[in-house]
Design a protein around this motif. Structure first.
Motif, PDB file in Angstrom:
ATOM      1  N   PRO A  92       0.824  -1.212   0.000  1.00 17.47           N
ATOM      2  CA  PRO A  92       0.000   0.000   0.000  1.00 17.47           C
ATOM      3  C   PRO A  92       0.858   1.263   0.000  1.00 17.47           C
ATOM      4  CG  PRO A  92       0.031  -0.994   2.181  1.00 17.47           C
ATOM      5  CD  PRO A  92       0.733  -1.958   1.276  1.00 17.47           C
ATOM      6  N   LEU A  93       0.394   2.277  -0.713  1.00 18.71           N
ATOM      7  CA  LEU A  93       1.087   3.559  -0.791  1.00 18.71           C
ATOM      8  C   LEU A  93       0.048   4.664  -0.636  1.00 18.71           C
ATOM      9  CD1 LEU A  93       3.765   5.137  -1.445  1.00 18.71           C
ATOM     10  CD2 LEU A  93       2.947   5.194  -3.817  1.00 18.71           C
ATOM     11  N   CYS A  94       0.148   5.425   0.451  1.00 18.91           N
ATOM     12  CA  CYS A  94      -0.794   6.512   0.712  1.00 18.91           C
ATOM     13  C   CYS A  94      -0.149   7.835   0.288  1.00 18.91           C
ATOM     14  CB  CYS A  94      -1.180   6.551   2.188  1.00 18.91           C
ATOM     15  SG  CYS A  94      -2.449   7.781   2.567  1.00 18.91           S
ATOM     16  N   VAL A  95      -0.797   8.530  -0.648  1.00 17.48           N
ATOM     17  CA  VAL A  95      -0.269   9.774  -1.205  1.00 17.48           C
ATOM     18  C   VAL A  95      -1.241  10.911  -0.906  1.00 17.48           C
ATOM     19  CG1 VAL A  95       0.473  10.976  -3.295  1.00 17.48           C
ATOM     20  CG2 VAL A  95       0.847   8.502  -3.075  1.00 17.48           C
ATOM     21  N   ALA A  96      -0.761  11.954  -0.256  1.00 18.12           N
ATOM     22  CA  ALA A  96      -1.563  13.158  -0.054  1.00 18.12           C
ATOM     23  C   ALA A  96      -1.128  14.202  -1.071  1.00 18.12           C
ATOM     24  CB  ALA A  96      -1.386  13.703   1.359  1.00 18.12           C
ATOM     25  N   THR A  97      -2.080  14.896  -1.664  1.00 20.67           N
ATOM     26  CA  THR A  97      -1.767  15.874  -2.693  1.00 20.67           C
ATOM     27  C   THR A  97      -2.658  17.097  -2.548  1.00 20.67           C
ATOM     28  OG1 THR A  97      -1.763  16.289  -5.093  1.00 20.67           O
ATOM     29  CG2 THR A  97      -3.341  14.692  -4.279  1.00 20.67           C
ATOM     30  N   THR A  98      -2.149  18.247  -2.964  1.00 23.06           N
ATOM     31  CA  THR A  98      -3.009  19.418  -3.022  1.00 23.06           C
ATOM     32  C   THR A  98      -4.150  19.126  -3.987  1.00 23.06           C
ATOM     33  OG1 THR A  98      -1.656  20.378  -4.788  1.00 23.06           O
ATOM     34  CG2 THR A  98      -1.117  21.004  -2.543  1.00 23.06           C
ATOM     35  N   ALA A  99      -5.309  19.720  -3.714  1.00 21.17           N
ATOM     36  CA  ALA A  99      -6.510  19.356  -4.455  1.00 21.17           C
ATOM     37  C   ALA A  99      -6.374  19.609  -5.953  1.00 21.17           C
ATOM     38  CB  ALA A  99      -7.707  20.124  -3.890  1.00 21.17           C
ATOM     39  N   ALA A 100      -5.912  20.794  -6.341  1.00 21.80           N
ATOM     40  CA  ALA A 100      -5.842  21.129  -7.767  1.00 21.80           C
ATOM     41  C   ALA A 100      -4.817  20.272  -8.494  1.00 21.80           C
ATOM     42  CB  ALA A 100      -5.522  22.611  -7.941  1.00 21.80           C
ATOM     43  N   PHE A 101      -3.634  20.095  -7.901  1.00 27.46           N
ATOM     44  CA  PHE A 101      -2.609  19.275  -8.540  1.00 27.46           C
ATOM     45  C   PHE A 101      -3.094  17.832  -8.666  1.00 27.46           C
ATOM     46  CE2 PHE A 101       1.175  16.608  -8.630  1.00 27.46           C
ATOM     47  CZ  PHE A 101       1.949  17.242  -9.590  1.00 27.46           C
ATOM     48  N   GLY A 102      -3.738  17.343  -7.625  1.00 37.12           N
ATOM     49  CA  GLY A 102      -4.251  15.984  -7.686  1.00 37.12           C
ATOM     50  C   GLY A 102      -5.288  15.801  -8.774  1.00 37.12           C
ATOM     51  N   ARG A 103      -6.183  16.778  -8.900  1.00 35.75           N
ATOM     52  CA  ARG A 103      -7.267  16.677  -9.876  1.00 35.75           C
ATOM     53  C   ARG A 103      -6.777  16.794 -11.315  1.00 35.75           C
ATOM     54  NH1 ARG A 103     -10.075  20.541  -7.808  1.00 35.75           N
ATOM     55  NH2 ARG A 103     -11.184  19.132  -6.395  1.00 35.75           N
ATOM     56  N   ASP A 139       2.492   8.131   3.264  1.00 37.13           N
ATOM     57  CA  ASP A 139       3.852   7.782   2.854  1.00 37.13           C
ATOM     58  C   ASP A 139       4.564   8.962   2.206  1.00 37.13           C
ATOM     59  OD1 ASP A 139       3.991   4.812   3.431  1.00 37.13           O
ATOM     60  OD2 ASP A 139       2.208   4.869   2.149  1.00 37.13           O
ATOM     61  N   VAL A 140       3.858   9.695   1.355  1.00 31.02           N
ATOM     62  CA  VAL A 140       4.465  10.815   0.642  1.00 31.02           C
ATOM     63  C   VAL A 140       3.373  11.825   0.334  1.00 31.02           C
ATOM     64  CG1 VAL A 140       4.193   9.619  -1.570  1.00 31.02           C
ATOM     65  CG2 VAL A 140       5.838  11.490  -1.390  1.00 31.02           C
ATOM     66  N   SER A 141       3.709  13.117   0.398  1.00 29.46           N
ATOM     67  CA  SER A 141       2.744  14.153   0.049  1.00 29.46           C
ATOM     68  C   SER A 141       3.333  15.041  -1.033  1.00 29.46           C
ATOM     69  CB  SER A 141       2.347  14.985   1.272  1.00 29.46           C
ATOM     70  OG  SER A 141       3.461  15.709   1.783  1.00 29.46           O
ATOM     71  N   ILE A 142       2.453  15.585  -1.862  1.00 26.73           N
ATOM     72  CA  ILE A 142       2.840  16.510  -2.920  1.00 26.73           C
ATOM     73  C   ILE A 142       2.363  17.896  -2.498  1.00 26.73           C
ATOM     74  CG2 ILE A 142       2.762  17.020  -5.371  1.00 26.73           C
ATOM     75  CD1 ILE A 142       3.989  14.294  -4.642  1.00 26.73           C
ATOM     76  N   ARG A 143       3.303  18.801  -2.303  1.00 26.38           N
ATOM     77  CA  ARG A 143       2.995  20.145  -1.776  1.00 26.38           C
ATOM     78  C   ARG A 143       3.634  21.206  -2.658  1.00 26.38           C
ATOM     79  NH1 ARG A 143      -1.020  19.645   1.695  1.00 26.38           N
ATOM     80  NH2 ARG A 143      -1.396  17.991   0.227  1.00 26.38           N
ATOM     81  N   ILE A 144       3.050  22.399  -2.669  1.00 29.55           N
ATOM     82  CA  ILE A 144       3.735  23.531  -3.273  1.00 29.55           C
ATOM     83  C   ILE A 144       4.591  24.189  -2.205  1.00 29.55           C
ATOM     84  CG2 ILE A 144       1.918  23.863  -4.976  1.00 29.55           C
ATOM     85  CD1 ILE A 144       0.974  26.288  -3.362  1.00 29.55           C
ATOM     86  N   TYR A 276       6.858  19.999  -4.712  1.00 27.84           N
ATOM     87  CA  TYR A 276       7.749  19.143  -3.927  1.00 27.84           C
ATOM     88  C   TYR A 276       7.067  17.832  -3.560  1.00 27.84           C
ATOM     89  CZ  TYR A 276      10.736  23.232  -3.229  1.00 27.84           C
ATOM     90  OH  TYR A 276      11.561  24.311  -3.431  1.00 27.84           O
ATOM     91  N   ALA A 277       7.860  16.766  -3.537  1.00 27.47           N
ATOM     92  CA  ALA A 277       7.445  15.504  -2.937  1.00 27.47           C
ATOM     93  C   ALA A 277       8.057  15.456  -1.541  1.00 27.47           C
ATOM     94  CB  ALA A 277       7.927  14.319  -3.768  1.00 27.47           C
ATOM     95  N   CYS A 278       7.238  15.174  -0.536  1.00 21.22           N
ATOM     96  CA  CYS A 278       7.679  15.272   0.858  1.00 21.22           C
ATOM     97  C   CYS A 278       7.448  13.974   1.613  1.00 21.22           C
ATOM     98  CB  CYS A 278       6.920  16.394   1.575  1.00 21.22           C
ATOM     99  SG  CYS A 278       6.995  18.003   0.762  1.00 21.22           S
ATOM    100  N   VAL A 279       8.390  13.641   2.481  1.00 20.96           N
ATOM    101  CA  VAL A 279       8.239  12.527   3.408  1.00 20.96           C
ATOM    102  C   VAL A 279       8.572  13.030   4.805  1.00 20.96           C
ATOM    103  CG1 VAL A 279       8.723  10.732   1.708  1.00 20.96           C
ATOM    104  CG2 VAL A 279      10.620  11.753   2.988  1.00 20.96           C
TER     105      VAL A 279
END
Length: 319
Positions: A92-103, A139-144, A276-279
């Protein structure tokens, strides 16, 4: 007796602050989690938690025990990754992302990622709020850049331009801004961070220096897609990421502002969006996380590859 399972339940109770929250995180009933804590206390012969109907607190023994065992789930995961290092990344890999980038960016890429890594099971969390990697199992988040906070391990994976734009109807009615100062005379569509209420600043690069434009908020919203729709329908000037603005520009529903190739004679350049990809810690960079980051970086083709790829610990992040 499944000691590791009992320990994992205890760790989740401590880190989430309650049995009910731990049960939700673990996908168990509150009664089952409570029973796990009781069994662990019976096995150890000590009281770990002091519980009443109103509150729960760690005992002295509970605090010492937590400090000794809190790394166990992570160590087990890392050991599993090491044992499978010669095989495909998996699990399993849980990824959090900003809403607009994710969409607009991440979701269209996910089928290709699944094809490349069929043994990785992805869960996506789309949110602009501040996330806690450890407590939420991310596991990893995508942030500005503006959403980074102290302690994260961040790797810059892309840079995308912001585009200042407005609809033809609005520009015909209100005129075309030709300088940064002109924006004060226009209805500006401003994004407010859901986390702390700040406005996303409208920054320009002029002669190598950052300049923040003074704006007159015509509309304020915490959803950038709503602001894009307001702009398309003549509500004012918007500052949109290129991956949001470009389809509207291509169709003629929005017109770009500023820069030598636009309607405006102004030469100011919009400050780009850094992604950025963040851990939470370097040990979280296991095989599946590395596979995801490398796939994403290659797929979105960062225009400045010489600046990406380096890991950095975020500290003293400014607005």
């Amino acid at each position: 007796m499944d000691i590791l399972g009992l320990i994992n339940s205890y760790i989740r109770v401590v880190e989430t602050g309650s049995i009910a929250a731990a049960a939700r995180a673990l996908g168990m009933s509150a009664a089952a989690v409570s029973q796990s804590i009781t069994r662990l206390e019976g096995h150890l012969g000590v009281r770990l938690l002091s519980r009443t109907t109103r509150r729960m607190a760690l005992t002295e023994s509970g605090t010492r025990y937590y400090e000794k065992v809190r790394h166990i789930p992570r160590d087990i995961d890392l050991a599993s990754q090491a044992a499978c290092i010669a095989t495909d990344p998996q699990g399993p890999l849980c990824v959090a992302t900003t809403a607009a980038f994710g969409r607009h960016v991440l979701a269209p890429l996910m089928p290709a990622f699944k094809t490349a890594y069929p043994r990785i099971d992805v869960e996506l969390i789309s949110t602009d709020r501040r996330v806690d990697h450890r407590l939420e199992g991310i596991d990893v988040s995508i942030r500005i850049e503006a959403q980074l906070h102290d302690g994260l391990i961040a790797r810059r994976i892309a840079s995308r331009p912001f585009v200042f734009c407005a609809s033809p109807d609005y520009l015909e009615r209100a005129g075309v801004p030709t300088t940064i100062e002109d924006l004060k005379q226009h209805a500006c569509l401003v994004f407010r961070y859901p986390t702390d209420g700040r406005f996303l600043p409208w920054n320009f690069i002029v002669d190598g220096k950052r300049i923040e434009a003074k704006v007159n908020p015509g509309f304020i919203c915490d959803d950038i897609d709503m602001l894009a729709q307001i702009a398309v329908n003549g509500g004012g000037v918007a500052r949109l990421a290129s991956f949001i603005a470009q389809p509207f520009i291509d169709s003629g529903r929005l017109l770009p502002l500023f820069g030598p190739d636009n309607r405006s004679p102004a030469s100011a350049e919009s400050e780009p969006m850094e992604i950025y990809a963040c851990v939470a810690e370097r040990s979280a960079l296991n095989a599946k996380v590395r596979a995801f980051i490398e796939f994403l970086e290659a797929a979105i083709q960062s225009p400045s590859p010489t600046r990406s790829g380096a890991l950095q610990t975020v500290s003293n992040v400014g607005a």
